[in-house]
Design a protein around this motif. Structure first.
Motif, PDB file in Angstrom:
ATOM      1  N   SER A  17      41.027  81.593   0.311  1.00 46.89           N
ATOM      2  CA  SER A  17      40.948  80.665   1.436  1.00 46.89           C
ATOM      3  C   SER A  17      39.711  79.792   1.311  1.00 46.89           C
ATOM      4  O   SER A  17      38.756  80.123   0.602  1.00 46.89           O
ATOM      5  CB  SER A  17      40.922  81.442   2.751  1.00 46.89           C
ATOM      6  OG  SER A  17      39.786  82.294   2.793  1.00 46.89           O
ATOM      7  N   THR A  19      37.535  76.566   3.797  1.00 39.43           N
ATOM      8  CA  THR A  19      37.474  75.729   4.980  1.00 39.43           C
ATOM      9  C   THR A  19      36.723  74.447   4.662  1.00 39.43           C
ATOM     10  O   THR A  19      35.582  74.484   4.210  1.00 39.43           O
ATOM     11  CB  THR A  19      36.768  76.448   6.144  1.00 39.43           C
ATOM     12  OG1 THR A  19      37.505  77.625   6.489  1.00 39.43           O
ATOM     13  CG2 THR A  19      36.690  75.545   7.364  1.00 39.43           C
ATOM     14  N   SER A  21      35.217  70.743   5.960  1.00 36.57           N
ATOM     15  CA  SER A  21      34.639  70.191   7.172  1.00 36.57           C
ATOM     16  C   SER A  21      34.414  68.696   7.007  1.00 36.57           C
ATOM     17  O   SER A  21      34.118  68.225   5.914  1.00 36.57           O
ATOM     18  CB  SER A  21      33.310  70.878   7.492  1.00 36.57           C
ATOM     19  OG  SER A  21      32.777  70.395   8.702  1.00 36.57           O
ATOM     20  N   PHE A  71      47.734  76.171   6.724  1.00 38.05           N
ATOM     21  CA  PHE A  71      46.553  75.372   7.048  1.00 38.05           C
ATOM     22  C   PHE A  71      46.448  75.201   8.562  1.00 38.05           C
ATOM     23  O   PHE A  71      47.457  75.105   9.264  1.00 38.05           O
ATOM     24  CB  PHE A  71      46.652  73.988   6.412  1.00 38.05           C
ATOM     25  CG  PHE A  71      46.626  73.975   4.905  1.00 38.05           C
ATOM     26  CD1 PHE A  71      46.453  75.128   4.166  1.00 38.05           C
ATOM     27  CD2 PHE A  71      46.791  72.776   4.223  1.00 38.05           C
ATOM     28  CE1 PHE A  71      46.433  75.105   2.780  1.00 38.05           C
ATOM     29  CE2 PHE A  71      46.761  72.736   2.835  1.00 38.05           C
ATOM     30  CZ  PHE A  71      46.595  73.904   2.119  1.00 38.05           C
ATOM     31  N   CYS A  74      41.232  71.933  13.110  1.00 37.52           N
ATOM     32  CA  CYS A  74      40.502  72.285  14.320  1.00 37.52           C
ATOM     33  C   CYS A  74      39.353  71.295  14.499  1.00 37.52           C
ATOM     34  O   CYS A  74      38.611  71.045  13.557  1.00 37.52           O
ATOM     35  CB  CYS A  74      39.964  73.707  14.204  1.00 37.52           C
ATOM     36  SG  CYS A  74      39.059  74.278  15.649  1.00 37.52           S
ATOM     37  N   GLU A  83      37.730  70.389  11.098  1.00 33.11           N
ATOM     38  CA  GLU A  83      37.809  71.316   9.980  1.00 33.11           C
ATOM     39  C   GLU A  83      39.257  71.527   9.580  1.00 33.11           C
ATOM     40  O   GLU A  83      40.174  71.374  10.380  1.00 33.11           O
ATOM     41  CB  GLU A  83      37.171  72.654  10.346  1.00 33.11           C
ATOM     42  CG  GLU A  83      35.673  72.584  10.559  1.00 33.11           C
ATOM     43  CD  GLU A  83      35.046  73.935  10.766  1.00 33.11           C
ATOM     44  OE1 GLU A  83      33.830  74.071  10.575  1.00 33.11           O
ATOM     45  OE2 GLU A  83      35.789  74.879  11.124  1.00 33.11           O
ATOM     46  N   ASP A  85      41.155  74.619   7.870  1.00 32.11           N
ATOM     47  CA  ASP A  85      41.116  75.987   7.375  1.00 32.11           C
ATOM     48  C   ASP A  85      42.356  76.226   6.523  1.00 32.11           C
ATOM     49  O   ASP A  85      43.477  76.057   7.010  1.00 32.11           O
ATOM     50  CB  ASP A  85      41.083  76.971   8.537  1.00 32.11           C
ATOM     51  CG  ASP A  85      41.033  78.407   8.070  1.00 32.11           C
ATOM     52  OD1 ASP A  85      42.049  79.115   8.218  1.00 32.11           O
ATOM     53  OD2 ASP A  85      40.001  78.811   7.532  1.00 32.11           O
ATOM     54  N   GLN A  87      44.508  78.734   3.985  1.00 31.59           N
ATOM     55  CA  GLN A  87      44.763  80.112   3.590  1.00 31.59           C
ATOM     56  C   GLN A  87      45.809  80.155   2.469  1.00 31.59           C
ATOM     57  O   GLN A  87      46.586  79.219   2.286  1.00 31.59           O
ATOM     58  CB  GLN A  87      45.269  80.914   4.789  1.00 31.59           C
ATOM     59  CG  GLN A  87      44.360  80.914   6.001  1.00 31.59           C
ATOM     60  CD  GLN A  87      43.102  81.720   5.800  1.00 31.59           C
ATOM     61  OE1 GLN A  87      43.111  82.763   5.141  1.00 31.59           O
ATOM     62  NE2 GLN A  87      42.001  81.240   6.377  1.00 31.59           N
TER      63      GLN A  87
END
Length: 129
Positions: A17, A19, A21, A71, A74, A83, A85, A87
């Motif tokens: 994973s 993340t 930004s 995904f 956020c 962001e 995220d 996975q």
């Protein structure tokens, strides 16, 4: 002109994973429609996810087929960030990931690169063992 700066890309193993930004320069971030796109060599820029401003503090999210279920987008209006995220990454997720912004209330759409007029420089994501 909104300035966008992405970070968080890198090398990750399959199944891992990551993340990403994106931070925006303007204080009116809450009125921005924000999105993530990605582009692999020889391919067109592909829609990944977006956070659409509906009005007030209401937003809707939408995902492209590639990241749906894996995904999550956020946003944090106080930090002016969005962001992504990600996975269960696999080799097909390898690409340069771009953050995009479109200011103000918009009708339907916001799934095409041409819908956005502000872009970051991109951050590379590589999935490899």
């Amino acid at each position: 002109q909104v300035q966008l700066v992405e970070s968080g890309g890198g090398l990750v193993q399959p199944g891992g994973s990551l993340t990403l930004s994106c931070v925006a320069s303007e204080s009116t971030f809450k009125t921005y429609n924000m999105a993530w796109f990605r582009q692999s060599p020889g391919k067109e820029r592909e829609f990944v996810a977006r956070s659409k401003w509906i009005g007030s503090n209401i937003y809707s999210t939408d995902y492209g087929d590639a990241g749906k279920g894996r995904f999550t987008i956020c946003r944090n209006n106080a930090k002016k960030t969005v962001e992504l995220d990600m996975q269960e990454l696999h080799a097909g997720d390898r690409a340069v990931y771009y953050c995009a912004a479109r200011v103000g209330r918009v009708g339907n759409g916001l799934r095409e690169a041409s819908d956005y007029d502000n872009w970051g420089q991109g951050t590379q994501v590589t999935v490899s063992s």
